[in-house]
Structure formats: C-alpha cells, structure tokens
Design an enzyme around this catalytic site. Structure first.
Site, PDB file in Angstrom:
ATOM      1  N   ASP A 107       0.910  -1.144  -0.009  1.00  0.00           N
ATOM      2  CA  ASP A 107       0.075   0.017  -0.008  1.00  0.00           C
ATOM      3  C   ASP A 107       0.832   1.050   0.013  1.00  0.00           C
ATOM      4  O   ASP A 107       1.486   1.601   1.065  1.00  0.00           O
ATOM      5  CB  ASP A 107      -0.911  -0.014   1.266  1.00  0.00           C
ATOM      6  CG  ASP A 107      -1.808   1.194   1.373  1.00  0.00           C
ATOM      7  OD1 ASP A 107      -1.661   2.023   0.713  1.00  0.00           O
ATOM      8  OD2 ASP A 107      -2.880   1.036   1.844  1.00  0.00           O
ATOM      9  N   ILE A 160       0.135   4.592  -0.750  1.00  0.00           N
ATOM     10  CA  ILE A 160      -0.507   5.403  -0.750  1.00  0.00           C
ATOM     11  C   ILE A 160       0.069   7.061  -0.281  1.00  0.00           C
ATOM     12  O   ILE A 160      -0.408   8.100  -0.581  1.00  0.00           O
ATOM     13  CB  ILE A 160      -1.940   5.592  -0.245  1.00  0.00           C
ATOM     14  CG1 ILE A 160      -1.833   5.339   1.443  1.00  0.00           C
ATOM     15  CG2 ILE A 160      -2.604   4.450  -0.874  1.00  0.00           C
ATOM     16  CD1 ILE A 160      -3.389   5.605   1.863  1.00  0.00           C
TER      17      ILE A 160
END
Lengths: 444, 537
Positions: free
Chosen positions: A238, A240
């Site tokens: 992840d 982000i």
C-alpha cells in the site's frame, strides 16, 4: 388461558450487518466523535477539540486551485460533444484510458522515474479503502489470513476483514529497531497462523508506513519479497503515501525492487495507490490497484464494477495528472511543505521533552509518550489518551488502536490544519507537560 | 424447459460447502425421522448416496478451480488497449504445466481465492461476449457502417443531447462554486453521500414517480451506482449460503451483483410467456417451498420494477401479495426501481414505497434500490441509491458505503442539476416521448419481420419472441441463433438464457443506444438472419 397475540418476529439481518468489525466503537473513532461534537475553529470555537487524528493533506490546496483556475475547461466538458459522450456514458470498468495513462505516469513521477508503470495494469477503484478490500477478496478466502506488520492503520481491521471474512495476523514490530519489519517477526507470525490452522495468503505492507511516518528500507523490502517467495504467497504494498515522502530518493517502491530483479516473481506483487493523501483529494474517491499478475488485473477489473470512479472525475484528473509541469511542481512543493510541517511539530514536541520516531514521510508523526505512562500497559495508554482528548482537547490516535505491541505511542497528524492551529496544538501540549511536571514534582 | 442454475461457488468456499452438506443430509433425514417402511431399505441407498456425494465433492475440488494458469512473461505491455480477457476457466490441473522461465518465476504462482475464479465462468457467457465484440468493432453510421450494432446494453442515449447542453453551460460553476474553492469537494465527505444530494435525489425520485409518494432523505444511502447498492443490501440481508428469490427472466448482471462476493444464492422464480412473464404467486410459493426442501434459507425476494429484460410493471395487487408473502415468511423484499422514470405506454408505475404508505405493513423488511444511470442518462457518474425503512440496515449500509462512495465533484454537479427543476421537467418529458417513439418503431418493425414482442411498459428494450427461428427448441438452438445474429447479422442482442428465461427463443433488444436513422439498418440485418433461418427449414 387468555388470548395470545402472536408477536411478529422482526426480520433478521446478516452477520455482516450486525457485526462490529467495522470497528467504529474503538478509541480511534471515539476520538472523532468527540471532535465532531466540539470541533475547534480559530474564531468560533477556539477551545474546541483539535483534530489530529485525521490523516488528510490540506497543505497544498492552493496549488490545486491555481491549476483549476488556469485550466477551467478541465472541470467542465470543454464543449466537445464527443468528449461528453465518452464521459457520461462511460460505465466500462476499464476506466478511461487517458486517466489510466495519467495515473501510471504520475506514479512514475513520484518514484523519480525509477520504475515504469503500464496503464493497462491500472485498475480503478473508488478510493484505496475499496482497493485494499478488493485485493483481499481476490487473494484470500473467508477464514484465510493476511500478515500485516504492526503498528498498522486502524481502518485495515475493517477494510481487510469485514465483508471479506479474512483474518489479519499481526507481524509484531517494536521500537528496539525503530519498528522495522524483520524476517523473524514475519516467520513468527506465519508460524502463529499455521498453529491456528489458518492459511496465510499474503503479506500486506504500507510503505511509507502509517502510522510510523517512515519509509521502509530497501534491504527490508528485499527480505519481505524473499519471504513471500519462499512461502509462495502474495505481497500487497500500500503505497498511498509515496508522494508524501519528504525526500524523493528516500522512498523505495516495491516496483523498483522488482525492476532490479528483472520482474522475476512479480506475479505475486500488487500495489495499492490513491490520490487521497498525495494530492489531498480524498473527497474525489480515487484509488487504484496495480498488479503484475494478469489474472488479478482481469478479476480486479471486473470486481471494480462495485466501486468505480465517476467518469467526470476521471477526465478532470486525466488532464491534471498528464500535465507534467504541474505534477512536477506539485510533487516537489508538496514534499517541501510536508517536510517543514514535520520539522515544526518534531521540534515543537522535542522542546517540550517529547520524542518522536525519526520519520521521513506521511502526514503524521509517531510520538513516544511512554515515559508518561503510569504502567507500561494498554490501560494506561488509554487513560493518557482520554486525558489528552478531554483535557488537552487534542484528538490523537493511541497506538493500541494501531495494534502496537508497545504501549505509549501515539500517531499525531499535522497536515490537516493551518500552521497557526498547529502552533496552538503545540502550545496546549506545552501547557499539559508543564502541569504534568508540576504534579510529578509535587508527588516527590 | 429448465435451464441450469448458476453453479454454486467452488467447494472450498463456505457457500458451496453448505449446499453440498445439505444435499447429503436431506436423504438421511428421512431415515432419522423413521419415514418409510424398511429402515434397511432406506439406509443402504442413503449410505451409497452419501459416499457418492463425497466422491463427487473430492473430485470436483481436484478440478483445480483455484489454480492459476501459468504466469505470463512479466511486465509485458500488451498490444491493444485492454489486457486479453482470460480464456474460459481452465479446469485442467495447471501445476504440472509450469516450468521456470527466464525472468518468470522461481516456482509455481501463488493461488488466488476461489471466489476470484467463480466469476470467470459467467464472464464468458453470451452477454459479456457480445458486449466485448461490439467494443472491438463498434458500429458507426458514417465511419464504421459494417460494425456490430449494440443492442445489448440497457443504456439510454436518446436524450443525451439535453444533458450535454446543460453540462456545457453549468458544469464548471456547479463543481467548484463561484469562489473556485476546492476544499468543499476535496476533503473527506460523508461516505454515504452529501445530505444536499440526498435531499435533491429524494425530491427527484418523488417527481419521477409522479409525486405519488415522498421520500425521506434520511433513509437514503448513496453509492457509486446501483451495482454496489444491490451488493450492499445482499451483504446486509443474507449470510453466505442463503438465497434470494428472483423472478426470471432477470438481467444478467444481477448474478454478479447479488452472488459474487457475498456467497449468496439466487433462486429464480420462473415466469412464463402465458402469463406475459408476470410473477404468479403460485410460482412464488412453489419456488419458496422447493428452496426450503433443498435446505436453502431464503432471506428475501428481489424484484425489478419495471422489470428487466421484459419491461413489465408490477401492479398493485401483485405488490400487495409480495408484501403479504414476505410478511408471512418473515423475509425481506427488495424492489429495484431504477427504471421507474423510463416508462412508456398507458400503465402507471406504482412504487413499493407507495404500497407501504397506504397499508400497515412491517416496513423494516422493505428496501428500494434506485439510481440515476437509467432515468437521467448518467451511467458514467455512478449514482446509486439504497432507500430503506430499516434502521439497522440503514446504519450498516452507511458504513459499507465507504467502499463505494460517489466522487464529491460529481455530487456537487448533480445537486445543481437536480435543483434545476425546469431542466429536469423538460428532460423527463422529452425522454419519455423519445423512449415511447423508439419502442413503438421497433415493435412495429419487428412485427413486420414476423417477430412478436411481449407487451411492455417500461425499460429500454423489446423482449422478442424469436422461437420461430431457432432450429431446436432448447438453449442450444437459442444460442445458435444468438451467434448467427452476432456473427452474420452483426447485431448484439441478449439471449434469454443469459437472463435465466425458462422458455427458449426469447431475446432482449435494447434500442436506446440508437438513433432513429439506425432503425432500418437494424431491421435489415435482422431480416437477413431471419431469412437465413427460414430458408434452412
């Protein structure tokens, strides 16, 4: 016997509907409620609760507004009939090609061109929340597990587990090595799952880490990749916060590691990305899954029907993100501003005798208040958290809600407010620490 | 003639396991309950049956439905715009086929979840294959007159010009506001939609249904399209292995929306042409009892009103009967009313909400799905609505909406558009007229070709009876005709089997992606195929 009225049984709901896996009863969210009831406002409610539990990036709005003002046709439809037709009608789960291209190129830019991304491997979703859930649906069956290093984002408990029926087995990390992920910790977690007869399907890492606010080192990424290969499981990265690393060179994406290995074993790797943090646009609901596995891409695409981005938003962002001058400038300035904020809060806390983990990314810092705990226990941490929430009126996130095995750590967000508000927050902490010192002196 | 049910998820998932287990237990129940005369005569066949089931179950899971195909060479950029859609589910054990390749992998590829695979079989059905063929070779009156004409997508383009005009004039301000400030749309918004939009949509829904009922914005959860709306309700109202009853024929995507990730089953309630494909309460009762006998727990009924693919409207009596039935069995009732504004003809649309209003039913079992894709021609905007009378469902759905939220700038745009009542009124009036015109033109044109359509009052399609043209009166014959229409006639229509219709030969033809000029072209192509079929016999 008297007449009995048949009590109409009320109609039942599913287990998913009545479960509390949504986690909204945990402290992480209780703090938000306290904030909602008494939100700080510089003029109207200066004694209200300051929200420091929301990882939102508001430091670079002006850059976005400037862009939109100059390119207002991006927000409308440019008066072109064909573009509109493509726009409103577009319900294909492939997503606009121009948008996927723009996302791929933006992701490359964030990584300083050190990795290449193929637009045809970009799957769109309405936010990273949906992307993480979707990837979990694809990689794991109900009852299976993902290994997730602690401390981790509290929302994972909901996003990875609620509807999917998948478990999270924590990979414990601690301050002895700055919370870095180790092979021993991974092996221990894996063994733990095996002993409970739970099938491990993959490892999910957040890089840069939430809540630590630090990038994962290249050597650790290599270790993690070797680990998943040895167990023949998946790796979800992840990323982000990749655009929120203060120094571009310090963030190493798993994509770079794969490229260096000539993409060997890449079919087990999947990257989640979103514009909510880096671009400060969580309201737009833009997330993606980037997978090196063709079957995952195809399946994820079909599944994305449940969570598509409006074509109007796709078009707006396609223009914005393919404007390389704008994105280069935005990424650079955004990093700079976040770095300055970070130093402001770190220095401010240090002056009050509070240390934080050395961080280099993200919208928050990982603060160590363990010296203030009565006992090295979760209960003490929560008691401290409560007093900070209700007395100091700061909503920060206790480490226990992030499943941190060491009590006393807190995540403090700094990018969702003005500098002025941050100063006030620091002042409140200062006052709180002063009172604490006095109390400690008095007790001696 | 019964069509095959959609296969249950593979045996490794809980849903499939439950049903398999049930199939084993039911015959044994008879023995336990002492039914039937000769216990031995029952035990031995049951034991054999039981072992046979186990044998089948074991062999089914060896089919490798969870296995990956060998990983392709890494990081290759496929030519063309899309990745190749994966080929029909490979049932062959693929492990033995894997060999290490240079830059490939050092071992067998990691598995995917079995539920990831369960969609693959369906995804190769005619409905999706047809859509794909069109996208590869789309018809265009001027630039590609020999392309495949899209008659398989229930999307309304008839009144796009009106929407486009409005957007060209109003879009920019609507999204960014006069002060061009972005914080109003950029920051986190409530996941279940802006209250302003809920208010606007509640008003719109009421308008669409001719003001016969008013909708309460606080009972609304907004989602990114009706697809997640239906899925969220499925997650909330049923557990894996449970079932919903759905009158068939029903639209193909419902299988995906209700079943795929939830593990919930659909049991079709077959409707017949003799009843104009309207739901009969006898069939409803029978299907419910059959489900019970199979050990399946029915949690609710899902209807589409207007129905898709037939285009029927549910009348008041039927809606009352459905509510009575749901109350009696203590199950839920979901009404997908996404086409409520797309009616034509003389019959009036009656919403389930109106029925609820007028009688003293337990509302907590009633849920309505709506959306703006159909009635407002805005599928690209992804706007779906869950409207429920059940507080607990509302609370759960609000939380689940975080996985399918509508983009904030789009919400702002729609708030403006829906507030422009003059525009909305003009749009709805024009849209209905155009819809009715196209519908009548197609029905007449098809009649001239000897093809009758079921009388319908809503939707974007004609439900055609082409059974006279199929070679054998079964699914195979129907699919042969479908293929002929697609490959030779170059028109993509949806065969009834994709809609779980029990009578072969029915096809759905969507006419809303065409202009009036295209009608003769379509008729011509259908005539050509029809003549080929007739000349054969």
């Amino acid at each position: 016997m008297g007449v009995e009225f048949e009590q109409q049984p009320s109609v039942e709901l599913s287990k998913v509907a009545v479960s509390d896996t949504h986690g909204e009863d945990s402290p992480y969210f209780a703090g938000w409620k306290a904030y909602d009831e008494d939100p700080y406002d510089e003029s109207r409610n200066p004694s209200g609760v300051i929200q420091m539990g929301l990882a939102e990036n508001q430091v670079s709005f002006d850059l976005l507004e400037e862009y939109l003002e100059k390119h207002s046709e991006a927000a409308s439809f440019g008066n072109k009939i064909s573009s509109f037709r493509e726009n409103a009608l577009f319900q294909d789960y492939h997503g606009l090609q121009s948008f996927r291209k723009a996302m791929a190129s933006f992701m490359e830019q964030i990584r300083g061109g050190r990795a290449k991304f193929d637009p045809d491997r970009v799957v769109i979703t309405a936010g990273a929340t949906a992307a993480n859930e979707l990837v979990t649906f694809i990689l794991a069956n109900p009852g299976d597990a993902l290994l997730v290093p602690t401390p981790y984002y509290p929302g994972f408990d909901r996003d990875l587990r609620w509807r999917t029926g998948v478990n999270i087995v924590p990979v414990h990390c601690d301050s002895s090595n700055n919370f870095q992920i180790t092979i021993q910790a991974l092996e221990a977690a894996y063994a733990d799952a095996v002993s409970k007869n739970i099938k491990v399907r993959g490892v999910l890492i957040t890089n840069p880490s939430n809540p630590l606010g630090a990038t994962i080192q290249r050597s650790v990424l290599e270790d993690i990749l070797d680990f998943v290969i040895s167990k023949n499981i998946h790796l979800v990265s992840d990323e982000i916060y990749s655009g929120s690393a203060f120094f571009s060179g310090e963030f190493v994406s798993i994509a770079e590691v794969l490229e260096a290995r000539n993409y060997q074993d890449s079919e087990r790797v999947h990257i989640v990305y979103s514009l909510s943090k880096d671009l400060g646009l969580p309201g737009f609901r833009v997330g993606t899954i980037y997978s090196y596995n063709d079957k995952v891409v195809t399946t994820a695409r079909r599944m994305s029907s449940f969570t598509l981005i409006s074509s109007q938003t796709q078009q707006l962002l396609a223009s914005m993100l393919s404007d390389k001058d704008f994105t280069e400038k935005y990424i650079r300035i955004n990093r700079e501003r976040l770095k300055n904020r970070y130093h402001m809060i770190i220095d401010g806390l240090r002056n009050r005798g509070i240390e934080c983990l050395e961080g280099n990314a993200g919208l928050f810092c990982w603060m160590n208040l363990s010296p203030l705990l009565k006992e090295r226990k979760k209960e003490s941490e929560l008691a401290l958290w409560k007093s900070i929430l209700y007395e100091v009126k700061l909503n920060i996130s206790p480490g226990s809600s992030c499943h941190c095995s060491e009590p006393g750590w807190f995540r403090v967000c700094f990018a969702n407010m003005t500098e002025r508000t941050l100063e006030i927050a620091l002042q409140r902490i200062h006052d709180f620490m002063e009172i604490k010192k006095e109390n400690d002196v008095q007790q001696q | 003639m019964k069509k095959d049910q959609e296969s249950t998820p593979s045996s490794t998932s809980t849903g499939g396991g439950a049903t398999t287990a049930m199939r084993v237990i039911v015959p044994l129940q008879g023995v336990v309950q002492g039914r039937g005369g000769l216990i031995l005569g029952s035990v031995i066949p049951c034991a054999l049956f039981y072992f046979f089931q186990l044998y089948l179950k074991r062999n089914r899971s060896k089919g490798g439905s969870g296995e990956n195909s060998p990983p392709p060479p890494p990081a290759r950029s496929p030519s063309g715009t899309h990745l190749q859609e994966s080929s029909p589910l490979q049932r062959v054990q693929s492990r033995s086929l894997l060999s290490p390749r240079g830059g490939g992998s050092s071992g067998p590829a990691p598995l995917l979840a079995s539920r990831a695979d369960s969609i693959a079989k369906q995804a190769d059905g005619p409905y999706y294959v047809g859509l794909k063929r069109v996208s590869e070779d789309p018809y265009d009156g001027s630039s590609n007159p020999d392309g495949v004409i899209q008659l398989g997508l229930a999307e309304n383009r008839l009144s796009l010009d009106l929407v486009q005009e409005w957007l060209a004039e109003n879009a920019k301000e609507s999204i960014l506001g006069q002060d061009m400030s972005i914080s109003g749309i950029a920051t986190y918004q409530p996941f279940d939609g802006l209250m302003e939009l809920k208010v606007a949509i509640a008003g719109f829904m009421s308008q669409v249904m001719d003001k016969s009922v008013s909708f309460n914005p606080s009972q609304i959860v907004l989602t990114a399209g009706a697809t997640p709306a239906i899925e969220i309700l499925s997650f909330c109202l049923a557990d894996p292995g449970n079932a919903f009853l759905v009158p068939s024929p029903y639209y193909p995507d419902l299988d995906r929306d209700v079943k795929w990730r939830t593990g919930v089953e659909i049991i079709p309630i077959p409707c017949r042409s003799a009843d104009n494909f309207c739901l009969s309460t006898t069939a409803l009762d029978r299907t419910f009892n059959q489900a019970r006998k199979r050990g399946l727990k029915v949690r609710g009924i899902i209807i589409s009103n207007p129905s898709n693919p037939v285009g029927n409207l549910f009348n008041r009596e039927t809606l009352y009967s459905l509510l009575d039935f749901a109350t009696e069995k203590n199950i839920h009732l979901i009404s997908n009313e996404i086409l409520a504004g797309s009616t034509h003809g003389s019959e009036d649309f009656v919403s389930l909400a109106e029925i609820i209003d007028s009688e003293d039913f337990d509302r907590t079992r009633v849920h309505i799905v709506y959306g703006l894709s159909k009635d407002l021609s805005l599928p690209g905007f992804r706007v779906g609505v869950i409207y429920t009378f059940n507080e607990n469902v509302l609370a759960a759905a609000k939380k689940l909406a975080r996985f399918s939220s509508i983009s904030a700038p789009s919400q702002r745009l729609l708030i403006s558009m829906l507030a422009d009542t003059k525009f909305i009124h003009l749009f709805m009036k024009n849209n209905r007229e155009r819809l009715e015109r196209m519908y009548n033109a197609f029905v007449t044109g098809l009649k001239q070709l000897g093809i009758e359509c079921m009388k319908s009052n809503g939707g974007f399609y004609c439900w055609m009876d082409m059974s006279g043209l199929i070679r054998s009166y079964n699914e195979k014959g129907e699919l042969e005709l479908w293929d002929k229409l697609l490959s030779v006639g170059k028109v993509n229509v949806t065969p009834g089997s994709s809609c779980h219709c029990i009578e072969p030969g029915w096809f759905r033809l969507c006419f809303t992606t065409l202009s009036e000029n295209d009608i003769p072209v379509v008729m011509d192509r259908i005539r050509k195929v029809s003549e080929i079929c007739k000349s054969r016999s």
